[in-house]
Design a protein around this motif. Structure first.
Motif, PDB file in Angstrom:
ATOM      1  N   LYS A   1     -23.080  17.188 -27.336  1.00 21.50           N
ATOM      2  CA  LYS A   1     -24.019  17.980 -28.936  1.00 21.50           C
ATOM      3  C   LYS A   1     -24.860  16.836 -29.432  1.00 21.50           C
ATOM      4  O   LYS A   1     -24.451  15.499 -28.961  1.00 21.50           O
ATOM      5  CB  LYS A   1     -22.516  18.152 -29.913  1.00 21.50           C
ATOM      6  CG  LYS A   1     -21.838  19.297 -29.603  1.00 21.50           C
ATOM      7  CD  LYS A   1     -20.643  19.616 -30.074  1.00 21.50           C
ATOM      8  CE  LYS A   1     -19.984  20.976 -30.162  1.00 21.50           C
ATOM      9  NZ  LYS A   1     -19.106  21.049 -30.643  1.00 21.50           N
ATOM     10  N   ILE A   2     -25.595  17.304 -29.995  1.00 20.36           N
ATOM     11  CA  ILE A   2     -26.214  16.206 -30.774  1.00 20.36           C
ATOM     12  C   ILE A   2     -26.642  16.648 -32.205  1.00 20.36           C
ATOM     13  O   ILE A   2     -26.295  17.942 -33.170  1.00 20.36           O
ATOM     14  CB  ILE A   2     -27.908  15.982 -30.755  1.00 20.36           C
ATOM     15  CG1 ILE A   2     -28.944  17.208 -30.176  1.00 20.36           C
ATOM     16  CG2 ILE A   2     -27.814  15.609 -29.070  1.00 20.36           C
ATOM     17  CD1 ILE A   2     -29.751  17.545 -30.085  1.00 20.36           C
ATOM     18  N   GLN A   3     -26.589  15.781 -33.671  1.00 18.50           N
ATOM     19  CA  GLN A   3     -27.266  16.604 -34.467  1.00 18.50           C
ATOM     20  C   GLN A   3     -28.320  16.612 -34.397  1.00 18.50           C
ATOM     21  O   GLN A   3     -29.244  15.720 -34.499  1.00 18.50           O
ATOM     22  CB  GLN A   3     -27.430  15.399 -36.102  1.00 18.50           C
ATOM     23  CG  GLN A   3     -25.261  14.818 -36.140  1.00 18.50           C
ATOM     24  CD  GLN A   3     -24.812  16.002 -37.496  1.00 18.50           C
ATOM     25  OE1 GLN A   3     -23.805  16.783 -36.625  1.00 18.50           O
ATOM     26  NE2 GLN A   3     -25.844  15.977 -38.214  1.00 18.50           N
ATOM     27  N   ARG A   4     -29.153  18.013 -35.175  1.00 16.33           N
ATOM     28  CA  ARG A   4     -30.022  19.550 -35.198  1.00 16.33           C
ATOM     29  C   ARG A   4     -30.451  18.822 -36.176  1.00 16.33           C
ATOM     30  O   ARG A   4     -29.933  19.917 -37.532  1.00 16.33           O
ATOM     31  CB  ARG A   4     -30.159  20.118 -34.027  1.00 16.33           C
ATOM     32  CG  ARG A   4     -31.624  20.610 -33.949  1.00 16.33           C
ATOM     33  CD  ARG A   4     -31.347  21.776 -33.072  1.00 16.33           C
ATOM     34  NE  ARG A   4     -31.036  21.379 -31.499  1.00 16.33           N
ATOM     35  CZ  ARG A   4     -31.545  20.849 -30.475  1.00 16.33           C
ATOM     36  NH1 ARG A   4     -32.488  20.796 -30.326  1.00 16.33           N
ATOM     37  NH2 ARG A   4     -30.351  20.840 -29.838  1.00 16.33           N
ATOM     38  N   GLU A   5     -31.753  19.049 -36.605  1.00 17.55           N
ATOM     39  CA  GLU A   5     -32.244  18.935 -38.031  1.00 17.55           C
ATOM     40  C   GLU A   5     -32.521  21.067 -38.097  1.00 17.55           C
ATOM     41  O   GLU A   5     -33.564  21.203 -36.726  1.00 17.55           O
ATOM     42  CB  GLU A   5     -33.344  18.741 -38.415  1.00 17.55           C
ATOM     43  CG  GLU A   5     -34.198  19.143 -39.411  1.00 17.55           C
ATOM     44  CD  GLU A   5     -35.508  18.543 -40.117  1.00 17.55           C
ATOM     45  OE1 GLU A   5     -35.837  18.317 -40.356  1.00 17.55           O
ATOM     46  OE2 GLU A   5     -35.807  17.999 -39.887  1.00 17.55           O
ATOM     47  N   LEU A   6     -31.942  21.504 -38.789  1.00 16.05           N
ATOM     48  CA  LEU A   6     -32.342  22.669 -38.103  1.00 16.05           C
ATOM     49  C   LEU A   6     -34.018  23.201 -38.700  1.00 16.05           C
ATOM     50  O   LEU A   6     -34.705  23.919 -40.192  1.00 16.05           O
ATOM     51  CB  LEU A   6     -31.739  23.942 -39.293  1.00 16.05           C
ATOM     52  CG  LEU A   6     -30.632  24.638 -38.743  1.00 16.05           C
ATOM     53  CD1 LEU A   6     -29.436  25.547 -40.016  1.00 16.05           C
ATOM     54  CD2 LEU A   6     -31.100  25.456 -37.218  1.00 16.05           C
TER      55      LEU A   6
END
Length: 577
Positions: A184-189
């Motif tokens: 998983k990664i942190q992603r900007e919507l």
């Protein structure tokens, strides 16, 4: 503050789910598995999707069918690899015959592991082909590959358009996934690019036309036309549209649109200025009609600026053809009528933008093209005997009522460079751009045209289709011009092969074509030209003869390729864009 989510690290899976959500999918039925972990993580991360978790794939698909039936909305179903997909089949078949849009998404192993005795693998792509409107597949390329991310977006858009257009129904997207699967990664919507389908029976709603026209009036517009059949109504409408001050036309000779001679200087202007200068002239909106383009330069230019512009495709197509990587609208309508209507709206609105650079957009491109054409004409006039010189003489000598056929390779490319004056009509087999059958196609066309038909071909293409000389009832008004450059000249020009030591033997493959004997055997008049004076003497004789004839033009292939490269490297130094 940016809106962030904990998401799968597989960017193409995230794009797929983003497009589905933005295109109207509200419900996703999820079946557990390991191979589909990136797809399930992506679904779980999107709060706008309602998730329904069902272990049994057969029940899951029928549950999705029920949700879609009552909600009248498309519903996605996700499964892992192997027989899981086959368990969807009964419900998918029912959806097909009920015209219900199920979006079937199956995870799969990378292709190299199919039929290798690995677990949970079978031939999944098109496994449901008898019961879906269309099957799609995403390959297991590199996760950061720009083309894969664009492809994932296009496939998702195309699948949604297919499921919801005309007679609705299910579609299948097979997603190949290699390990690791659970990262998983942190992603900007961010909002995904959505391709809007504007469907009609040929006539677009007036309110939609007004909205489209108002957008265009405030924008720098580039009109692009690939190959088209001759059409007087379309020619008139395109001429009206392209005369607007904020519109520039980039039309190829195969478009059969008889516009200003500037309109055909596509490669000339795109090679005459630096990339930085041209990027500053990028359009806001590209409007395209017709088939595929010959110009690699135009495709590269628009792809390079795909983040700056939208692409609207007019007419009917079987896929979301996205050649410029920026498609946002597919307008299914009669281009002639629609362009005329759009021009009318723009004319009423354009005065609002007189003080902006928008209204000078067409003028700036016109100045650039005039400068590029001057450089081109200067280069060709001083060039030695070559293919480029021969093509300019041929094109300036063709009567305006001639039907012109071109073979693929350098032939059709030279026509784009020198073709400022168009004959009655121009044809080339650019659907798939093969060299086979070019001359036979021209013979067939000559049978249907009362005027003179001229075929220009290379010696390799001619050798490939030599049986065309003996086709039954070849009309006497058929003329063939063969450019003999000792094999496939295109391979001396394109970067892939031009520097290879194997080039001449394995690629150019000089055919040593006994054209004089073949012409005699098949009953064709025959002549040769080895220099400029010979061509200027023999070409009028060929065109005025009452018999079918062949003219062989002999050029130095090595020299011709060098000159073409030199021409494509020329720059205009004296004009600021």
């Amino acid at each position: 503050m940016k809106d962030m989510i904990q998401d799968t690290d597989r960017n193409f899976c995230a794009i797929l789910l983003d497009v589905l959500e933005k295109s109207g999918v509200k419900d996703v039925v999820c079946c557990p598995g390991s191979r589909n972990a990136p797809l399930l993580i992506a679904a779980a991360a999107r709060g706008g999707l309602r998730k329904h978790n069902v272990v049994d794939e057969r029940s899951a698909a029928f549950m999705a069918l029920g949700i879609a039936s009552v909600s009248k909305k498309p519903v996605a179903i996700i499964c892992t690899s192997g027989t899981a997909l086959l368990n969807f089949a009964p419900a998918v078949a029912e959806a097909f015959y009920q015209s219900i849009p199920l979006i079937v998404i199956s995870a799969d192993r990378p292709e190299q592991w199919i039929d290798q005795d690995d677990s949970q693998t079978l031939r999944q792509f098109e496994a449901l082909s008898n019961f879906v409107k269309r099957s799609y597949e995403l390959p297991a390329w590199g996760n950061e590959d720009k083309e894969l991310l664009w492809y994932a977006n296009r496939i998702a858009n195309d699948a949604m358009i297919e499921a919801l257009s005309r007679r609705k129904g299910p579609v299948h997207i097979n997603v190949r996934l290699g390990e690791p699967l659970g990262n998983k990664i942190q992603r900007e919507l961010l909002p995904p690019r959505i391709i809007e389908m504007v469907s009609s029976d040929g006539i677009v709603n007036k309110e939609i036309v007004r909205g489209l026209g108002e957008r265009l009036a405030s924008s720098k517009v580039m009109f692009v036309a690939g190959f088209l059949q001759p059409d007087s109504r379309l020619h008139k409408a395109v001429g009206e549209f392209c005369s607007l001050p904020n519109v520039v036309a980039m039309t190829e000779t195969l478009s059969n649109l008889h516009l200003s001679e500037n309109s055909y200087s596509v490669d000339s202007v795109l090679t005459a200025f630096s990339g930085e200068q041209l990027d500053g002239m990028a359009p806001d909106i590209v409007i395209s009609i017709g088939g595929s383009l010959v110009s690699r330069k135009l495709k590269e230019y628009l792809r390079r600026n795909s983040d700056k512009c939208e692409h609207w495709a007019l007419g009917w197509g079987h896929t979301t053809s996205d050649c410029f990587m920026s498609l946002t609208k597919r307008v299914e309508a009669d281009p002639s009528r629609l362009l005329h209507q759009l021009a009318g709206v723009i004319k009423k609105q354009i005065s609002k933008y007189q003080d902006s650079g928008t209204c000078r957009y067409g003028e700036k491109w016109r100045d650039a093209r005039i400068a590029a054409r001057e450089v081109k004409h200067g280069f060709i006039s001083s060039a030695p005997w070559s293919e480029l010189k021969a093509f300019e003489i041929i094109k300036e000598s063709l009567p305006p009522d001639v039907n012109l056929f071109l073979s693929n390779g350098t032939t059709v490319r030279y026509d784009q460079i020198v073709g400022e004056r168009l004959p009655h009509a121009t044809y080339c087999n650019r659907g798939v751009s093969g060299i086979d059958g070019s001359c036979s196609t021209a013979v067939g066309g000559a049978k249907m045209y009362k005027g003179v038909t001229v075929m220009i071909t290379g010696d390799m293409s001619m050798a490939y289709d030599i049986s065309s000389l003996g086709l039954p009832e070849v009309p006497d008004r058929m003329k063939i011009i063969v450019i003999d450059n000792n094999g496939g000249g295109i391979f001396r020009f394109i970067p892939t092969t031009s520097s290879l030591s194997e080039r001449e033997q394995y690629f150019c493959c000089a055919p040593n074509l006994p054209l004089n004997h073949l012409a005699e055997g098949y009953g064709w008049e025959y002549a040769e030209a080895h220099d400029e004076s010979g061509l200027r003497e023999s070409l009028p004789q060929l065109l005025s003869s009452k018999s079918k004839g062949i003219l062989k033009i002999v050029c130095d292939g090595e020299l011709s390729a060098r000159l073409l490269k030199q021409y494509m490297a020329l720059k205009v130094e004296s004009l600021e864009l």
